[in-house]
Design an enzyme around this catalytic site. Structure first.
Site, PDB file in Angstrom:
ATOM      1  N   GLU A 119      21.399  29.873  47.174  1.00 20.67           N
ATOM      2  CA  GLU A 119      21.705  31.296  46.980  1.00 20.67           C
ATOM      3  C   GLU A 119      23.210  31.513  47.061  1.00 20.67           C
ATOM      4  O   GLU A 119      23.934  30.707  47.636  1.00 20.67           O
ATOM      5  CB  GLU A 119      21.029  32.124  48.090  1.00 20.67           C
ATOM      6  CG  GLU A 119      19.534  31.879  48.188  1.00 20.67           C
ATOM      7  CD  GLU A 119      18.921  32.474  49.456  1.00 20.67           C
ATOM      8  OE1 GLU A 119      19.580  33.319  50.105  1.00 20.67           O
ATOM      9  OE2 GLU A 119      17.795  32.071  49.782  1.00 20.67           O
ATOM     10  N   LYS A 121      26.408  32.972  48.676  1.00 21.06           N
ATOM     11  CA  LYS A 121      26.767  33.476  50.000  1.00 21.06           C
ATOM     12  C   LYS A 121      27.640  34.702  49.800  1.00 21.06           C
ATOM     13  O   LYS A 121      28.844  34.610  49.561  1.00 21.06           O
ATOM     14  CB  LYS A 121      27.507  32.422  50.816  1.00 21.06           C
ATOM     15  CG  LYS A 121      27.724  32.870  52.251  1.00 21.06           C
ATOM     16  CD  LYS A 121      28.147  31.697  53.128  1.00 21.06           C
ATOM     17  CE  LYS A 121      28.215  32.108  54.590  1.00 21.06           C
ATOM     18  NZ  LYS A 121      29.242  33.102  54.875  1.00 21.06           N
ATOM     19  N   ASP A 123      29.809  37.918  50.295  1.00 21.41           N
ATOM     20  CA  ASP A 123      30.795  38.290  51.293  1.00 21.41           C
ATOM     21  C   ASP A 123      30.663  39.766  51.640  1.00 21.41           C
ATOM     22  O   ASP A 123      31.310  40.621  51.062  1.00 21.41           O
ATOM     23  CB  ASP A 123      32.198  38.010  50.728  1.00 21.41           C
ATOM     24  CG  ASP A 123      33.045  37.274  51.725  1.00 21.41           C
ATOM     25  OD1 ASP A 123      32.590  37.129  52.875  1.00 21.41           O
ATOM     26  OD2 ASP A 123      34.152  36.860  51.362  1.00 21.41           O
ATOM     27  N   TYR A 231      18.003  38.558  51.476  1.00 13.16           N
ATOM     28  CA  TYR A 231      17.980  37.108  51.318  1.00 13.16           C
ATOM     29  C   TYR A 231      16.981  36.381  52.219  1.00 13.16           C
ATOM     30  O   TYR A 231      16.879  35.172  52.152  1.00 13.16           O
ATOM     31  CB  TYR A 231      19.376  36.510  51.501  1.00 13.16           C
ATOM     32  CG  TYR A 231      20.045  36.810  52.829  1.00 13.16           C
ATOM     33  CD1 TYR A 231      19.562  36.252  54.006  1.00 13.16           C
ATOM     34  CD2 TYR A 231      21.160  37.627  52.897  1.00 13.16           C
ATOM     35  CE1 TYR A 231      20.169  36.507  55.219  1.00 13.16           C
ATOM     36  CE2 TYR A 231      21.790  37.896  54.110  1.00 13.16           C
ATOM     37  CZ  TYR A 231      21.280  37.335  55.257  1.00 13.16           C
ATOM     38  OH  TYR A 231      21.888  37.613  56.456  1.00 13.16           O
ATOM     39  N   LYS A 295      19.103  26.456  51.603  1.00 15.20           N
ATOM     40  CA  LYS A 295      18.048  26.593  52.615  1.00 15.20           C
ATOM     41  C   LYS A 295      16.871  25.703  52.260  1.00 15.20           C
ATOM     42  O   LYS A 295      16.503  25.608  51.090  1.00 15.20           O
ATOM     43  CB  LYS A 295      17.538  28.044  52.656  1.00 15.20           C
ATOM     44  CG  LYS A 295      18.584  29.062  53.061  1.00 15.20           C
ATOM     45  CD  LYS A 295      18.062  30.485  52.914  1.00 15.20           C
ATOM     46  CE  LYS A 295      19.188  31.474  53.217  1.00 15.20           C
ATOM     47  NZ  LYS A 295      18.868  32.851  52.828  1.00 15.20           N
ATOM     48  N   LYS A 319      30.594  25.773  51.239  1.00 12.90           N
ATOM     49  CA  LYS A 319      31.683  26.708  50.943  1.00 12.90           C
ATOM     50  C   LYS A 319      32.512  26.309  49.715  1.00 12.90           C
ATOM     51  O   LYS A 319      32.603  25.135  49.360  1.00 12.90           O
ATOM     52  CB  LYS A 319      32.628  26.787  52.159  1.00 12.90           C
ATOM     53  CG  LYS A 319      31.939  27.227  53.436  1.00 12.90           C
ATOM     54  CD  LYS A 319      31.696  28.701  53.473  1.00 12.90           C
ATOM     55  CE  LYS A 319      32.827  29.437  54.056  1.00 12.90           C
ATOM     56  NZ  LYS A 319      32.689  30.136  55.265  1.00 12.90           N
ATOM     57  N   CYS A 413      67.594  50.016  36.291  1.00 15.48           N
ATOM     58  CA  CYS A 413      66.692  49.071  35.628  1.00 15.48           C
ATOM     59  C   CYS A 413      67.189  47.640  35.815  1.00 15.48           C
ATOM     60  O   CYS A 413      68.332  47.338  35.498  1.00 15.48           O
ATOM     61  CB  CYS A 413      66.587  49.403  34.149  1.00 15.48           C
ATOM     62  SG  CYS A 413      65.663  48.175  33.210  1.00 15.48           S
ATOM     63  N   CYS A 416      68.355  46.337  32.144  1.00 13.94           N
ATOM     64  CA  CYS A 416      69.475  46.894  31.374  1.00 13.94           C
ATOM     65  C   CYS A 416      70.444  47.690  32.232  1.00 13.94           C
ATOM     66  O   CYS A 416      71.476  48.149  31.750  1.00 13.94           O
ATOM     67  CB  CYS A 416      68.948  47.778  30.250  1.00 13.94           C
ATOM     68  SG  CYS A 416      68.225  49.313  30.844  1.00 13.94           S
ATOM     69  N   CYS A 431      62.209  52.948  33.522  1.00 17.79           N
ATOM     70  CA  CYS A 431      63.533  52.879  32.926  1.00 17.79           C
ATOM     71  C   CYS A 431      63.502  53.796  31.712  1.00 17.79           C
ATOM     72  O   CYS A 431      62.626  53.673  30.865  1.00 17.79           O
ATOM     73  CB  CYS A 431      63.848  51.448  32.490  1.00 17.79           C
ATOM     74  SG  CYS A 431      65.222  51.351  31.330  1.00 17.79           S
ATOM     75  N   CYS A 436      66.510  49.851  26.012  1.00 25.38           N
ATOM     76  CA  CYS A 436      66.357  48.792  27.017  1.00 25.38           C
ATOM     77  C   CYS A 436      65.698  47.568  26.374  1.00 25.38           C
ATOM     78  O   CYS A 436      64.587  47.660  25.847  1.00 25.38           O
ATOM     79  CB  CYS A 436      65.506  49.307  28.170  1.00 25.38           C
ATOM     80  SG  CYS A 436      65.084  48.043  29.381  1.00 25.38           S
TER      81      CYS A 436
HETATM   82  P1  AMP Z   1      28.797  33.023  58.854  1.00 27.99           P
HETATM   83  O1  AMP Z   1      28.639  34.257  59.672  1.00 27.99           O
HETATM   84  O2  AMP Z   1      30.010  33.065  57.965  1.00 27.99           O
HETATM   85  O3  AMP Z   1      28.649  31.778  59.598  1.00 27.99           O
HETATM   86  O4  AMP Z   1      27.606  33.023  57.785  1.00 27.99           O
HETATM   87  C1  AMP Z   1      26.379  33.612  58.058  1.00 27.99           C
HETATM   88  C2  AMP Z   1      26.297  34.900  57.312  1.00 27.99           C
HETATM   89  O5  AMP Z   1      26.306  34.696  55.897  1.00 27.99           O
HETATM   90  C3  AMP Z   1      25.025  35.621  57.529  1.00 27.99           C
HETATM   91  O6  AMP Z   1      25.048  36.343  58.726  1.00 27.99           O
HETATM   92  C4  AMP Z   1      24.987  36.546  56.353  1.00 27.99           C
HETATM   93  O7  AMP Z   1      25.677  37.745  56.688  1.00 27.99           O
HETATM   94  C5  AMP Z   1      25.816  35.865  55.312  1.00 27.99           C
HETATM   95  N1  AMP Z   1      25.096  35.601  54.074  1.00 27.99           N
HETATM   96  C6  AMP Z   1      25.499  35.973  52.839  1.00 27.99           C
HETATM   97  N2  AMP Z   1      24.640  35.597  51.892  1.00 27.99           N
HETATM   98  C7  AMP Z   1      23.634  34.958  52.510  1.00 27.99           C
HETATM   99  C8  AMP Z   1      22.433  34.336  52.068  1.00 27.99           C
HETATM  100  N3  AMP Z   1      22.107  34.277  50.752  1.00 27.99           N
HETATM  101  N4  AMP Z   1      21.621  33.796  52.988  1.00 27.99           N
HETATM  102  C9  AMP Z   1      21.951  33.834  54.305  1.00 27.99           C
HETATM  103  N5  AMP Z   1      23.071  34.401  54.791  1.00 27.99           N
HETATM  104  C10 AMP Z   1      23.915  34.962  53.908  1.00 27.99           C
HETATM  105 ZN    ZN Z   2      65.909  49.105  31.143  1.00 29.80          ZN
END
Ligand code: AMP
Ligand code: ZN
Length: 680
Positions: A119, A121, A123, A231, A295, A319, A413, A416, A431, A436
């Protein structure tokens, strides 16, 4: 105003029907991306439901879709004890580490090998949602993993979180986990708005998502564009599938938004292929990911492996190289844009970000530099969002030595030495010297580009050389180069073959349609879309240049800022001279006839093409659309009337389906043309 029902029993039935109807459309729109009704029809359903609930307030239920409207601010969030802790994830930074994890899991799980679900990850921030009898009763943040904050009211404002679930075999009580995130474009927009109001900006989409969910005032959360991918199943009273992959499918059927990019892999090599696909592919995603989560698919393996400390053994985060890095800001310099904008950029101590070495980054404008308090000499966080130029996110204040210098915007500028002004209400300085050279250079490169006059072969180097030799000063001069062929040939590394090719391409470009020319003029705030509108409305440069400010602003889709800019452009002496040169050279400046076409059978219809057509080229098809009075555009928006789908269609198709825009096959498109007397 009444709601159309005489008694509460009828009203209750109607309300329940409306709720499940709305719920279904939310599911189609937010989870499956396949809406069946237009926004207007959806709004109508909501309006009916609201009318009933206003008339009979006793019928309002907490999970009614009308209850997504934000409630009152809170002092503090309640504390939620997680029944099963929300764990973190161990990391693998390369394939060897991933393999080590897999082998260890095989040994501990006493298996030869196992399937894995891979999946994104995401942010963002993780949340736990508890459902009882199919209804959302609690939403909480992860917190320290054992205890989180109760943010139910805030989470309810996120439309892709179902308030009640679909289907008949929903478990009586269970918890799902997911990642709430802010899409990249929403994040950019939010920061622009915050900067305009002089407020503190968010460092990245993750901070923005976390900050938005943890708002004391749910109205603020509601105003932020947040989304979720579910997820995982946290815990569950009642039966459920025993494979993670099946659970995700099962959750999606109940109404949860599951990432469509999840894949089931049987081997580590397949996992590696996914990693390679997304390490670059991530930049095209609408959301940020910092890796993949791998997973084990079989929940029996989860049970057998358990966790060490705060990390489960059955999953790992694989990562990507980080898109953020810290480095020194050595200097702030400026380049001059086509319309005279003075653009600040950062000169950095070279640093590796997302796999490439970065030496420069944009700083947008002085307001952003000020509101982020970025100083020369600072250690700064640099963020690479994709193919685009990296940006400086902000300073690492803790590493300041006191030697740092605040930024002073330039008063003259840098190209020029001419006068620089900052118009009221604008974030940029300009400018204003009409001759120019930096501006002329930018204008020329803008003029020749593919989306404008498309003069192939005239790269930046040649434009620079032509300007240096005094052969061209503005785009108009390009069309007289033919008369100066000898001097053109005398340029270093220029030969007759190349020179003639360039001259031929310049000649060719005289036939470009009017909207391309208008775009090529480089009028401030006029992109391709606006240029198309102007070409469509006015039909010729003559009409456009004579249009009053009122006439221009009357066009739907053109705001006062754009109108003013267009109007002023044609009042400028230098610009008029350039236009005159273009006209004398025989460049297509449109004609009144194309204005007549406006009343053609495709009047006001916006048509977009995707994929390749068999019977004609894309531009021929677009030309036919224009001849019949329609507008041919390149991007699908809510205002698109038809999408014509050729072979190998691109992402526009999904976009059109998302908005519920009708599609035409090539045959249907040809029929449409034939019905209007076009022979094809
Ligand atoms: P970390 O806190 O950086 O160690 O990573 C764990 C966190 O990744 C989890 O608490 C989730 O918030 C996040 N996360 C994002 N996408 C997923 C996913 N597909 N499956 C599990 N965790 C995820
Ligand atoms: Zn200029």
């Amino acid at each position: 105003m009444g709601c159309g029902y005489d008694n509460v029993y009828q009203a209750r039935l109607a309300a329940e029907e409306l709720r499940s109807e709305i719920n279904r459309h939310d599911y189609l729109y937010y989870v499956l991306n396949q809406p069946e009704i237009s926004d207007a029809e959806y709004d109508e359903l909501m309006r009916k439901l609201r009318a009933i609930e206003e008339h009979y307030p006793e019928l309002v239920t907490p999970e009614s879709p009308t209850q997504r409207v934000p409630g009152q601010p809170v002092e503090t969030f309640g504390v939620v004890e997680h029944r099963v802790p929300l764990l973190s994830l161990a990391n693998a930074f390369n394939f060897e580490e991933l393999r080590a994890w897999y082998r260890r899991a095989c040994v501990l799980g006493e298996v030869e090998g196992f399937d894995m679900v891979v999946e994104h990850k995401i942010d963002g921030l993780s949340v736990a949602l508890v459902y009882e009898d199919g209804r959302l009763v609690q939403g909480a943040t992860r917190g320290d993993g054992l205890r989180g904050e109760n943010v139910t009211e805030n989470l309810k404002t996120i439309r892709s979180i179902p308030l009640f679930l679909r289907g008949n075999d929903v478990p009586p009580r269970f918890e799902v986990r997911g990642e709430v995130y802010m899409p990249k474009d929403a994040f950019e927009k939010l920061n622009e708005e915050l900067a305009a109001r002089g407020q503190k900006l968010f460092m990245n989409p993750r901070n923005a998502a976390a900050g938005s969910v943890r708002q004391k005032d749910p109205r603020v959360t509601a105003s932020r564009k947040l989304d979720i991918f579910v997820y995982q199943l946290g815990w569950c009273d009642g039966p459920h599938p025993r494979k993670h992959w099946d659970i995700l499918q099962w959750l999606q059927e109940m109404g949860f938004r599951i990432n469509p990019n999840n894949v089931l892999c049987h081997t580590l090599e397949e996992v590696q292929q996914q990693w390679e696909r997304w390490v670059e592919g991530r930049y095209q995603l609408p959301y940020e990911i910092d890796g993949l989560v791998v997973k084990a698919n079989d929940l029996d393996i989860w049970d057998r492996l358990g966790a060490v400390g705060r990390e489960p053994r059955w999953a790992i985060a694989y990562k990507f190289p980080p898109v953020e890095a810290t480095t020194r800001l050595l200097d702030i310099r400026h380049n001059v844009g086509r319309t005279g904008t003075i653009n600040p950029y950062a000169v950095l101590e070279p640093v590796k970000v997302g796999g490439v070495i970065v030496k420069q980054a944009t700083l947008h404008n002085e307001d952003i530099i000020k509101s982020r308090d970025i100083r020369i000499g600072d250690w700064v966080v640099v963020h690479r969002a994709g193919e685009v130029i990296p940006q400086v996110v902000g300073p690492v204040v803790g590493r300041r030595t006191g030697e740092e210098r605040p930024y002073e915007p330039p008063t003259s500028c840098p190209a020029c030495g001419g006068e620089v002004v900052r118009p009221p209400g604008e974030a940029m300085r300009y400018c204003i010297n009409p001759s120019c050279p930096a501006q002329a250079f930018r204008w020329l490169t803008h003029f020749v580009q593919r989306a404008a006059m498309d003069i192939d072969g005239l790269g930046e180097k040649w434009i620079e050389a032509l300007m240096r030799e005094g052969l061209v000063e503005d785009p108009g001069d390009l069309y007289y180069l033919r008369e100066k062929r000898d001097r053109l040939l005398s340029l270093e590394r220029m030969g007759p073959t190349l020179a003639d090719k360039i001259l031929r391409n310049i000649e060719e470009s005289k036939k470009r349609p009017l909207d391309r020319l208008i775009f090529a003029l480089g009028i401030r705030h006029v992109g391709s879309e606006v240029a198309e509108l102007l070409a469509y409305e006015f039909g010729s440069i003559d009409r456009l240049s004579q249009a009053s400010l009122e006439e221009i602003s009357r066009i739907p889709g053109i705001g006062p800022k754009i109108a003013e800019s267009v109007y002023q452009w044609f009042r400028n002496e230098r610009n008029r001279k350039v236009l005159e040169k273009l006209r004398r050279a025989g460049v297509n400046m449109g004609d009144a006839a194309s204005k007549e076409a406006k009343d053609g059978p495709l009047k006001s219809k916006v048509i977009v093409f995707t994929g390749s057509l068999k019977s004609m080229t894309r531009s021929q098809a677009q030309e036919l659309v224009r001849r019949l009075g329609g507008m041919a555009k390149d991007t699908v928006t809510r205002n698109t009337d038809y999408l014509v789908v050729g072979e190998d269609p691109g992402s526009k198709l999904a976009q059109a389906q998302r908005y519920g825009i009708p599609t035409l096959s090539e045959e249907e498109f040809l029929d449409l043309l034939r019905r209007h007397g076009v022979e094809v």
